[in-house]
Design an enzyme around this catalytic site. Structure first.
Site, PDB file in Angstrom:
ATOM      1  N   ASP A  22     -49.381  24.013  31.429  1.00  0.00           N
ATOM      2  CA  ASP A  22     -48.948  25.233  32.140  1.00  0.00           C
ATOM      3  C   ASP A  22     -47.477  25.539  31.846  1.00  0.00           C
ATOM      4  O   ASP A  22     -47.077  26.702  31.766  1.00  0.00           O
ATOM      5  CB  ASP A  22     -49.065  25.046  33.656  1.00  0.00           C
ATOM      6  CG  ASP A  22     -50.449  24.664  34.105  1.00  0.00           C
ATOM      7  OD1 ASP A  22     -51.142  25.509  34.681  1.00  0.00           O
ATOM      8  OD2 ASP A  22     -50.843  23.494  33.902  1.00  0.00           O
ATOM      9  N   ASP A  48     -50.688  25.813  37.810  1.00  0.00           N
ATOM     10  CA  ASP A  48     -50.565  24.518  38.491  1.00  0.00           C
ATOM     11  C   ASP A  48     -49.781  23.538  37.610  1.00  0.00           C
ATOM     12  O   ASP A  48     -50.314  22.507  37.204  1.00  0.00           O
ATOM     13  CB  ASP A  48     -51.959  23.950  38.854  1.00  0.00           C
ATOM     14  CG  ASP A  48     -52.852  23.719  37.641  1.00  0.00           C
ATOM     15  OD1 ASP A  48     -52.590  24.304  36.569  1.00  0.00           O
ATOM     16  OD2 ASP A  48     -53.806  22.914  37.754  1.00  0.00           O
ATOM     17  N   HIS A  78     -53.914  23.192  26.372  1.00  0.00           N
ATOM     18  CA  HIS A  78     -54.816  24.274  26.779  1.00  0.00           C
ATOM     19  C   HIS A  78     -54.121  25.593  27.181  1.00  0.00           C
ATOM     20  O   HIS A  78     -54.442  26.657  26.677  1.00  0.00           O
ATOM     21  CB  HIS A  78     -55.639  23.833  27.996  1.00  0.00           C
ATOM     22  CG  HIS A  78     -56.350  22.531  27.856  1.00  0.00           C
ATOM     23  ND1 HIS A  78     -57.506  22.391  27.131  1.00  0.00           N
ATOM     24  CD2 HIS A  78     -56.081  21.301  28.373  1.00  0.00           C
ATOM     25  CE1 HIS A  78     -57.934  21.137  27.209  1.00  0.00           C
ATOM     26  NE2 HIS A  78     -57.079  20.451  27.950  1.00  0.00           N
ATOM     27  N   ASP A  79     -53.254  25.505  28.186  1.00  0.00           N
ATOM     28  CA  ASP A  79     -52.873  26.716  28.928  1.00  0.00           C
ATOM     29  C   ASP A  79     -52.088  27.790  28.168  1.00  0.00           C
ATOM     30  O   ASP A  79     -52.282  28.989  28.440  1.00  0.00           O
ATOM     31  CB  ASP A  79     -52.094  26.332  30.188  1.00  0.00           C
ATOM     32  CG  ASP A  79     -52.978  25.635  31.205  1.00  0.00           C
ATOM     33  OD1 ASP A  79     -54.207  25.812  31.160  1.00  0.00           O
ATOM     34  OD2 ASP A  79     -52.428  24.916  32.062  1.00  0.00           O
ATOM     35  N   GLN A  96     -53.393  11.280  27.921  1.00  0.00           N
ATOM     36  CA  GLN A  96     -54.655  11.752  27.334  1.00  0.00           C
ATOM     37  C   GLN A  96     -55.340  10.610  26.580  1.00  0.00           C
ATOM     38  O   GLN A  96     -56.558  10.494  26.575  1.00  0.00           O
ATOM     39  CB  GLN A  96     -54.393  12.911  26.360  1.00  0.00           C
ATOM     40  CG  GLN A  96     -53.931  14.190  27.032  1.00  0.00           C
ATOM     41  CD  GLN A  96     -55.059  15.025  27.617  1.00  0.00           C
ATOM     42  OE1 GLN A  96     -56.235  14.685  27.494  1.00  0.00           O
ATOM     43  NE2 GLN A  96     -54.714  16.115  28.274  1.00  0.00           N
TER      44      GLN A  96
HETATM   45  C1  BDR Z   1     -57.013  22.565  32.409  1.00  0.00           C
HETATM   46  O1  BDR Z   1     -56.912  21.590  33.434  1.00  0.00           O
HETATM   47  C2  BDR Z   1     -55.576  21.189  33.602  1.00  0.00           C
HETATM   48  O2  BDR Z   1     -55.500  19.796  33.572  1.00  0.00           O
HETATM   49  C3  BDR Z   1     -54.773  21.815  32.526  1.00  0.00           C
HETATM   50  O3  BDR Z   1     -53.500  22.214  33.015  1.00  0.00           O
HETATM   51  C4  BDR Z   1     -55.598  23.003  32.082  1.00  0.00           C
HETATM   52  O4  BDR Z   1     -55.283  24.142  32.846  1.00  0.00           O
HETATM   53  C5  BDR Z   1     -57.788  21.992  31.246  1.00  0.00           C
HETATM   54  O5  BDR Z   1     -59.075  21.604  31.657  1.00  0.00           O
HETATM   55 CA    CA Z   2     -53.296  24.237  34.244  1.00  0.00          CA
END
Ligand code: BDR
Ligand code: CA
Length: 306
Positions: A16, A11, A239-240, A227
């Protein structure tokens, strides 16, 4: 070298974007298809973003399709506070013409997996499309070597105390995937919250000076600002890419076998990943990250995007 076949459902989404970049530029991976889900933004916007990214990476030949417009049974929930109105605020892509006629991400996932035994399915958003694909054609489970996801947490969530965004948005889909009986690998907030886009990371990225690092720096400046404004964080957690990096660099993460189930209630516990060491294990859960190894792998791939 035999490349590992993978499919990504995502997404995009600032983080991502770099899971996709690494998958596109790695010589060890063969990215056979991409689908997009409703998550950070609507499925139309995440599709447009994935389309722009694949074109930017000179990979417009990779099949891409838009998945389900909403979670399986719950209302959609998007995250413009972090990812902006476009879902990828901070970077202006050139105009790319869309010649694809692929329309259904769930079917693309099913077709790709059914033709490729041993494929790894990576999810970096809510697991809606994979959950629906398993329901529609359970035969895909015979071909999936592993499901690798960014989602959940062994500790606290980020949207509620109990739940992480990707699992909270579609707990029913995650529940289908976690009960599917194929190997799972979970990269959750307990590790990804330690992977921070600090000033030092940004200044190292600037020195790389490629199209990849330009994308990274511009997107991360907006991501960090959001953030900070929304979560009060000094540096945003990336994260991704943890999903793809865990496939490429075995020194980046330490995993433990756990039994993971999903809270599908309509309470304040909804979307919690309940992790414990009781058997039977169904999931390898990342419990430690080596952030230097993580950034090393990410930067190596930014260098390749010239
Ligand atoms: C996840 O949520 C999304 O905002 C980010 O792309 C990541 O996949 C982190 O909680
Ligand atoms: Ca994501």
């Amino acid at each position: 070298m035999v490349k590992q076949k993978i499919f990504i459902d995502c997404d995009p989404g600032h983080d991502d974007a770099f899971a996709l970049l690494i998958a596109c530029y790695s010589e060890k991976l063969d990215l056979l298809g991409v689908s997009t889900c409703s998550g950070n933004q609507t499925v139309d916007k995440t599709y447009r973003n994935a389309f722009n990214l694949l074109n930017y990476f000179n990979k417009s030949d990779i099949p891409l399709a838009k998945g389900n417009p909403s979670p399986i049974i719950r209302e959609s929930r998007i995250c413009p506070e972090i990812h902006g109105e476009t879902g990828l605020d901070g970077f202006e892509f050139p105009f790319y013409e869309n010649k694809s006629n692929l329309s259904n991400g769930v079917d693309l996932l099913i077709d790709t997996v059914n033709k490729n035994k041993g494929i790894i399915v990576v999810t970096t958003g809510p697991m809606t499309n994979l959950g629906l694909a398993i329901k529609k054609d359970p035969r895909i489970l015979n071909n999936i070597k592993e499901i690798v996801l960014m989602g959940g947490s062994t500790t606290e969530g980020n949207i509620t105390k109990a739940a992480e965004f990707n699992i909270l948005v579609d707990p029913e889909a995650a529940d289908i995937c976690f009960k599917a009986g194929v190997p799972l690998r979970m990269l959750g907030l307990n590790v990804t919250r330690q992977i921070l886009v600090t000033k030092d990371v940004l200044s190292k990225a600037k020195k790389i000076d490629t199209r990849g690092s330009d994308l990274f720096v511009k997107l991360m400046e907006v991501f960090n600002k959001n953030q900070h404004d929304f979560f009060g964080l000094e540096a945003g957690p990336l994260h991704d890419p943890a999903t793809i990096i865990s496939l490429l660099n075995e020194n980046a993460f330490v995993f433990e076998d756990m039994n993971v189930s999903i809270d599908t209630s309509f309470t304040d516990q909804a979307g919690k990943t309940i992790c414990n060491k009781a058997q039977p294990y169904n999931c390898k859960v990342a419990v430690k990250v080596n952030v230097d190894e993580y950034w090393k792998t990410l930067f190596e791939h930014l260098e390749k995007c010239i």
